[in-house]
Design an enzyme around this catalytic site. Structure first.
Site, PDB file in Angstrom:
ATOM      1  CB  ALA A  25      70.494 -15.278  23.850  1.00  0.00           C
ATOM      2  N   GLY A  66      65.027 -16.650  22.693  1.00  0.00           N
ATOM      3  CA  GLY A  66      65.594 -18.131  22.643  1.00  0.00           C
ATOM      4  C   GLY A  66      64.787 -18.907  23.653  1.00  0.00           C
ATOM      5  CD  GLU A  69      64.748 -18.753  18.296  1.00  0.00           C
ATOM      6  OE1 GLU A  69      65.702 -18.507  19.242  1.00  0.00           O
ATOM      7  OE2 GLU A  69      64.666 -18.692  17.207  1.00  0.00           O
ATOM      8  CD  GLU A  89      64.656 -13.301  19.003  1.00  0.00           C
ATOM      9  OE1 GLU A  89      63.513 -12.834  18.998  1.00  0.00           O
ATOM     10  OE2 GLU A  89      64.917 -14.401  19.468  1.00  0.00           O
TER      11      GLU A  89
END
Ligand code: NAD
Length: 666
Positions: A25, A66, A69, A89
């Site tokens: 992200a 992300g 993911e 993260e």
């Protein structure tokens, strides 16, 4: 969505661009409406899972956060060898918030997943593929180049072989740990003391635990709640600020993007003392050829011997192999003759801190160095403009202020002289990335950004012990605040003789600056610090652990009596206020004078050079988080309560102005 609906499409292959599958992200979006604007990552993954057609992630290199993911939401993953996969993260005070904590345990098992999430470090694809019974990687491709073709072939095969709707999804697998809650409690207990008070590691553990105790949709909901909570936490804000501030530091006012840079193919280092050696190691480690110049053969020998012993130590710790050491030392030349430096593109001076010595060196460099070579000084305290004036090319002169040990400390203050050219600055900033430093530009002033501020911090520490605190109480309060080390342990490490020399100079240059007289007594008693096993603390010979010193306690008592100071109880809150807000006030002045161009630059200096806790984001972020009004009120209260130098506690005009404008330090 389009591909899912198109009857001509039988399978979908997702791949990234040249830079990687996906780096994750954009963290600038966190905490803003952009983070949830549709289609957000949650929706994209949900749609992928419902596609019905086989979705294959073709991962050729970096796959993080992300991006990882997203890959976990696909039916299959075909991965190139040596891909770096990670959940970074945690470094930003967050958890993987788009299903990573739920799907990864189902892919590689609870323990492996939790380790990856708590570490934040990247793991190679082949390591992950070797985990028994893993469901993360379906195929490790032959090579990066063949990945696309292999992923397409794989997609065609599964599209034919597996019935529609029969493609595997990680959400359908089980997540469990044989020890159940006991395992998760064990991991909580084992978190290092330094992270015990942070919310993110605990939230990561809770989310992964939820993957093994609740159905996946409940687990995903819990993950999302925890994520939202972390986004709003001060620690999360601070860590994201720290990350962005370091990136922003490379942007320099007056040096536009795209400014031409010069090639740096080889570097000269002048002086092979403490700093010259560390700088040489840092350069050799980055693969640069280095020529080291000293004043005599004996000094050269000592420097080379010290470099060898450094690398031997690294070899013993298995951090390097013998062949790499030979390669690095093979890239080192030594000389006593300036002519041998002529072809170097950058020269870094690290000789004695005396202007006459600097003058002789820079006059000589001006004579011999090729046109376009960059002349840098590692001076801590000398005026760079004066040094630049010793040459006929002040535009090529810049400060490169490394911190000791120069091969370890990440901070590099790049000092911009009045005439330093934009091209030179841009080159040095780009070069700093090559040698893996966090570079921050500072204008010319005594102490630059970091040491100018630390002087105010240490001055307050001295006042506090005079007023009634003990060195160990002050250090403990700062360590509890999160600093890597307290000011007295730091002084003992740096040497109290060095602090004494600075105060001697100050007495001449800035007689108005008030200092406690007590540290001078320590100096006179020969308590120079760790190197003589006696300083603010006592030291057991050969050990570094500080031990409270009855001798210092006695000296303090006598000093207070002599000066009529009645010792009072000092609270830990006062200690933190006086030391940290001293940094803040001086930092604000530095900002106002334009010595630093952003408050984030000051934070980077403190985070990478002075052991300031990342989760507080630096002194300026701390002030913003505490609220500038509250900061100024505390300073004003100190103005009325401290014993000496009340003037210092006048909040800087910048702080007062920003409060009026309801703005923050930026
Ligand atoms: P040092 O005394 O350990 O080393 C200085 C070296 O320079 C000696 O080996 C000496 O032989 C050599 N030298 C002296 N004159 C020379 C000349 N004319 N030509 C070539 N070599 C010469 O000192 P240091 O601690 O390495 O500091 C060097 C510089 O780095 C100073 O400007 C200092 O302010 C700065 N600095 C020091 C630190 C630190 O923590 N020690 C941190 C940042 C910057």
């Amino acid at each position: 969505m389009k591909a899912s609906a198109d009857p001509a499409v039988s399978a979908i292959v997702l791949q990234g661009n040249a830079r990687g599958f996906s780096g994750g992200a954009d963290i600038r979006e966190f905490g803003t409406p952009d983070a949830v604007t549709e289609p957000n990552l949650w929706t994209v993954i949900e749609n992928l899972e419902k596609s019905g057609k086989p979705v294959v992630a073709a991962i050729h290199s970096v796959c993080m956060g992300g991006g990882l993911e997203l890959a976990l939401g696909c039916n299959y993953r075909v991965v190139a060898p040596d891909c770096a996969m990670a959940f970074p993260e945690i470094n930003l005070g967050l958890l993987p918030g788009a299903g990573g904590t739920q799907r990864m345990p189902r892919a590689i098992g609870v323990e492996n997943a939790l380790n990856m999430i708590l570490d934040g470090k990247s793991v190679k694809s082949q390591t992950l593929a070797a985990i028994p019974e893993q469901a993360l990687i379906d195929v490790v491709a032959e090579s990066k180049e063949s990945l696309e073709a292999e992923a397409l072939a794989f997609a065609r095969t599964v599209a034919k072989r597996v019935a529609p709707g029969g493609h595997p999804l990680l959400r359908d697998r089980q997540s469990s740990h044989e020890k159940g809650a006991g395992y998760f409690q064990f991991v909580r207990n084992m978190l290092p003391a330094s992270v015990q008070k942070l919310p993110a590691p605990k939230a990561c553990i809770e989310a992964v635990e939820a993957s093994s105790t609740t159905p996946i949709d409940k687990g995903l909901a819990r993950e999302r709640e925890l994520f939202m909570h972390l986004v709003e936490s001060p620690e999360g804000r601070a860590l994201r600020h720290a990350f962005l501030a370091e990136r922003a530091a490379s942007k320099i006012p007056g040096v536009p993007d795209g400014t031409a840079t010069r090639d740096i193919r080889s570097v000269a280092v002048i002086g092979g003392g403490t700093m010259g050696r560390g700088i040489a190691i840092c350069l050799l480690d980055a693969g640069l050829p280095v020529t080291l110049l000293e004043t005599a053969a004996a000094q050269v020998e000592r420097a080379v011997e010290s470099l060898r012993s450094h690398y031997d130590g690294q070899l013993k710790k298995k951090r390097i192999d013998a062949a790499s050491i030979e390669k690095r030392l093979g890239a080192l030349k030594t000389t006593l003759d300036y002519k041998d430096l002529a072809e170097c593109d950058l020269v870094i001076e690290a000789v004695f801190e005396e202007m006459s010595v600097k003058q002789a060196v820079f006059e000589k460099l001006d004579e011999v160095m090729h046109k376009g070579a960059i002349l840098a000084s590692n001076t801590s305290t000398m005026n760079l403009d004066q040094i630049a004036g010793f040459t006929k090319r002040p535009e090529d002169v810049v400060g490169m202020h490394f911190f000791s040990p120069a091969n370890v400390m990440r901070l590099l203050e790049v000092v911009r002289g009045a005439e330093t050219s934009a091209e030179v600055l841009a080159t040095v900033m780009a070069f700093s990335r090559r040698i893996r430093k966090a570079a921050v530009v500072s204008g010319v002033c005594d102490g630059f950004i970091g040491n100018r501020m630390v002087e105010e911090y240490i001055r307050q520490a001295y006042f506090l012990v005079e007023e009634g605190a003990t060195p160990q109480q002050v250090d403990r309060a700062l360590v509890e605040f999160g600093m890597a080390m307290g000011p007295f342990a730091m002084s003992d490490m740096a040497g109290n003789d060095i602090g004494f020399a600075i105060r001697q100079r100050r007495a001449v240059e800035r007689p108005e600056l008030v200092y406690s007289k007590f540290p001078d007594l320590l100096y006179e008693a020969g308590r120079y610090g760790q190197k003589v096993d006696a300083g603010w603390y006592d030291y057991v010979p050969g050990k570094r652990a500080p031990v409270a010193s009855p001798a210092v306690e006695k000296m303090l008592k006598e000093h207070r009596e002599k000066h009529g100071i009645t010792p009072r109880k000092v609270t830990n809150q006062e200690i933190v206020d006086r030391l940290i807000l001293a940094l803040v006030n001086e930092g604000a002045k530095i900002l106002e004078e334009g010595i630093a161009s952003r408050s984030g630059d000051i934070d980077v200096v403190y985070l990478t050079g002075y052991g300031f806790p990342a989760w507080r984001g630096g002194p300026m972020q701390y002030a913003n988080e505490r609220g500038l009004y509250q900061v100024a009120q505390t300073m004003k209260a100190l103005q009325n309560s401290v014993r000496v130098d009340r003037e210092f506690w006048t909040p800087s005009p910048l702080i007062e102005r920003l409060i009026g404008e309801r703005r923050q330090l930026v």
